[in-house]
Design an enzyme around this catalytic site. Structure first.
Site: not given
Length: 728
Positions: A101, A236
């Protein structure tokens, strides 16, 4: 004008840039309304902390700079110790790359950083986990330093100036590491061991994704929104069978390829449109797979039979191509597709100005969604053991979900992606525990009023797998336990924090004493450890107490229990608090809604790669008759009467029980009239301590030298059967 698939590279330009394996669905430019909705989306994301402040971002850059300098200094020291020429030592290099990320530019406040240490060929992996580890230990800013050398992808974990960092290691077949090294170059993989290739894969995939999207800023804002939505909706988690960060990034990247000129608001809407109608198991590909002739295993259902059974393949764009969603099961895919459809309905309203973006990020109440739940509890006596134990148990929960899916009476097993701290025991002994909750949907069986469901084998095989893995990895310690229990919706509020469960208004109090902690028998089913290895469950209480606790379970999880009867067939009992009426439950299917022509064309597998056939449905175990109740052996001692402890449910006054039952009677009758009642039975079987293990199942003690030896007088293992009788 047709959309170009590739740009011709010239001279020193980057490699060929692909924008997908199909032409885009739409080249429409954004309108004023789209730009306004995108601005509203940005404002809606800010309260959730998805954007990092500039000061924090600069601190991350500073920390990575220090880490990069440490790597260069360490590699220089290693080079000197190995007597490399001084001219080479000055240029040997070494570098820290980032991925995940942070590299994608979508990290949130307080997120960790995934990093890769790249070293030249004369630096060994053993050097990384020895001398570099020691060098990190000397730094004042470094805290919580630990090495996990035996992991599938070996890693050093640390906290550098309050920023968590995971560092992988890759040794390239190069004499020096230049500053402008491009890890996407496939030739770098030549002559590397598999651990280095795995370590490089994260950076290579992240870099490829960024090179395969038409507009990086639109991609980033869209991905921030989708990741927040997925986390809010509890889907998630790669380890639990949902999607991880890289999988969500690839789905968003594919959406960007299909709508290259769209802004983030439009892309979020199109994301739900495309993937609510995607014809799974057709794979999602960002580029045409390439073969570099390095003989590395790649995802290819034409060659590898196991690849044909992947249910939701999303293929990484860097060689060697892999499926990032191999953990997805039938249940988790069904849950995600249903969420895609709900997301499409909400974004349809948003695009028509009938709803705000905040509606998309509202968290659904998982604990009101189902009538039946399996609660899984992992506990260990120390914090360090608990950390290792929970990591192992969580990595195997998808096996339990798969086992439950194969049960002929279960339609859906939905594990909540969030774990919760386990309830404190009612004794002074310190124990660390973590809890997971799995929602269960049972099939509606025709022509049967009573349905007997046995979950014993499903749960037992899961716990056996976990214990076996713990033993083989030399992690297992006494008093590491896994316990499992079936509970109804109403009972969850006694297990979970009050801020987690938003209970519906109730017409009566559940108990005169309020929520009761899980002391004594409330959840301690102590599902037997790996019996095939003759390893007993870790003994934590005396034998007599074990018997009392186990019998108390058969009387109900939270309700008051009478004195324990002698061991024998447990009697079916009416639940003291039937669950409230539930909304219609169904298992969504990706094929229920016909796809629009364009989306269907996109969802098809490219012509050069034959589509994997639909996976065969899981083989259902043939319905077996209910096992005979355990027979009490003549002369077996009756368990000693329980000793009353403060707040113990074993010694509740009968008047309290009668009062609760009288208050519950109107609701019970109403519920039974509308939808029937469920009765839970829990059988407890005691293994005879004198019973001998057959010689063909006995394992030599030399094979278990790393396992703590059982006591001289082994405590009998209590095996627990979880059986449900569902009355229509």
């Amino acid at each position: 004008m047709p959309f170009p698939i590739t740009n011709q590279s010239q001279g020193a330009q980057p490699p060929v840039k692909h924008y997908g394996i199909t032409s885009p669905i739409s080249l429409a430019l954004p309108k004023e309304a789209d730009l306004a909705l995108t601005q509203k989306l940005t404002e809606a994301l800010k309260p959730f902390g998805v954007f990092e402040e500039e000061l924090e971002l600069q601190r991350r850059i500073l920390v990575l700079g220090k880490l990069n300098s440490l790597v260069k200094e360490w590699i220089r020291e290693i080079s000197e110790s190995k007597n490399l020429p001084s001219s080479l030592i000055d240029t040997v290099g070494g570098k820290i790359f980032t991925f995940g990320s942070y590299r994608l530019g979508v990290h949130t406040k307080g997120a960790d950083i995934d990093a890769l240490c790249v070293a030249p060929r004369h630096v060994e992996r053993t050097d990384f986990f020895s001398s570099f580890y020691e060098k990190l230990k000397e730094q004042e800013e470094v805290k919580d330093l630990r090495a996990v050398e035996e992991a599938f992808v070996p890693v050093i974990k640390l906290c550098f100036d309050s920023i968590e960092i995971d560092i992988l290691f890759a040794r390239l077949a190069l004499q020096t590491i230049p500053e402008n090294l491009d890890l996407r170059d496939d030739s770098l993989l030549k002559n590397l061991d598999i651990r280095c290739i795995r370590s490089l894969n994260g950076c290579r995939v992240t870099d490829e994704i960024l090179h395969l999207v038409p507009n990086i800023e639109n991609f980033r804002l869209t991905l921030r929104a989708i990741k927040l939505w997925a986390k809010r909706h509890n889907i998630y988690s790669n380890i639990l069978g949902f999607l991880g960060g890289v999988s969500w990034a690839m789905l968003v990247a594919r959406t960007c390829q299909l709508y290259p000129n769209a802004v983030a608001a439009t892309l979020v809407h199109k994301f739900f449109l495309v993937f609510s109608k995607w014809e799974w198991p057709n794979p999602v590909l960002l580029k045409q797979p390439e073969d570099c002739n390095l003989n590395l295993p790649v995802w290819d259902p034409r060659v590898t039979p196991s690849d044909r059974y992947h249910l939701m393949p999303i293929i990484t764009p860097a060689y060697p191509q892999q499926n990032s969603t191999y953990n997805v099961s039938a249940s988790t895919r069904a849950v995600m597709v249903d969420e895609f459809k709900q997301g499409l309905a909400i974004t349809d309203e948003i695009m028509q100005n009938k709803a705000e973006w905040s509606k998309l990020f509202e968290a659904p109440n998982f604990f009101q969604k189902y009538k039946h739940y399996i609660v899984l509890l992992a506990s260990a006596p120390t914090e360090k053991q608990h950390l290792e134990w929970v990591g192992l148990v969580e990595s195997k929960i998808r096996i339990l979900v798969g086992n439950l899916e194969k049960n002929e009476f279960i339609m859906l097993a939905h594990v909540n992606a969030h774990s919760f701290p386990g309830p404190k025991e009612g004794n002074d002994k310190e124990e660390f525990s973590t809890m997971w909750v799995i929602g269960i949907v049972f099939k509606k069986m025709e022509g049967s009023e009573n349905l007997n469901v046995d979950l014993t084998v499903d749960i037992q095989s899961f716990t056996d797998t976990v214990y076996r893995q713990a033993i083989s990895s030399k992690m297992f310690e006494q008093e590491m336990k896994i316990t499992a229990k079936h509970v109804k919706r109403r009972q969850l509020q006694q297990l979970l924090p009050s801020n987690v469960i938003q209970s519906r208004p109730s017409r009566r109090k559940l108990s005169t004493e309020g929520p009761r902690l899980m002391n004594d028998s409330s959840l301690d089913l102590s599902v037997d450890s790996d019996n095939s290895l003759s390893v007993p469950s870790p003994p934590t209480v005396p034998v007599a107490a074990n018997k009392i606790n186990s019998v108390a379970v058969s009387a109900g999880l939270f309700g008051p229990s009478p004195s324990p009867p002698p061991m024998g067939p447990p009697a079916a009992k009416k639940p003291s608090s039937p669950p409230p009426a539930e909304d219609k439950e169904r298992r969504p299917s990706a094929e229920e809604t016909p796809s629009p022509q364009q989306v269907a064309a996109v969802a098809r597998t490219p012509s050069s790669s034959s589509p994997p056939p639909s996976p065969a449905p899981p083989v259902k175990r043939p319905g077996s008759p209910s096992p005979a109740p355990p027979v009490k052996r003549p002369g077996s001692p009756s368990p000693a009467p329980p000793v009353k402890r403060p707040g113990s449910p074993l010694a509740e006054e009968p008047s309290k029980k009668l009062k609760v039952e009288e208050e519950a009677r109107p609701e019970l009758e109403e519920e039974m009239a509308s939808q029937g009642d469920e009765v839970m039975e829990t059988d407890v079987k005691e293994l005879d301590p004198e019973q001998k293990v057959p010689s063909n199942q006995r394992v030599p003690t030399t094979d278990l030298s790393d396992v703590p030896l059982p006591p001289a007088n082994p405590i009998p293992v209590l095996k627990n059967s979880i059986k449900l009788r569902l009355s229509r």
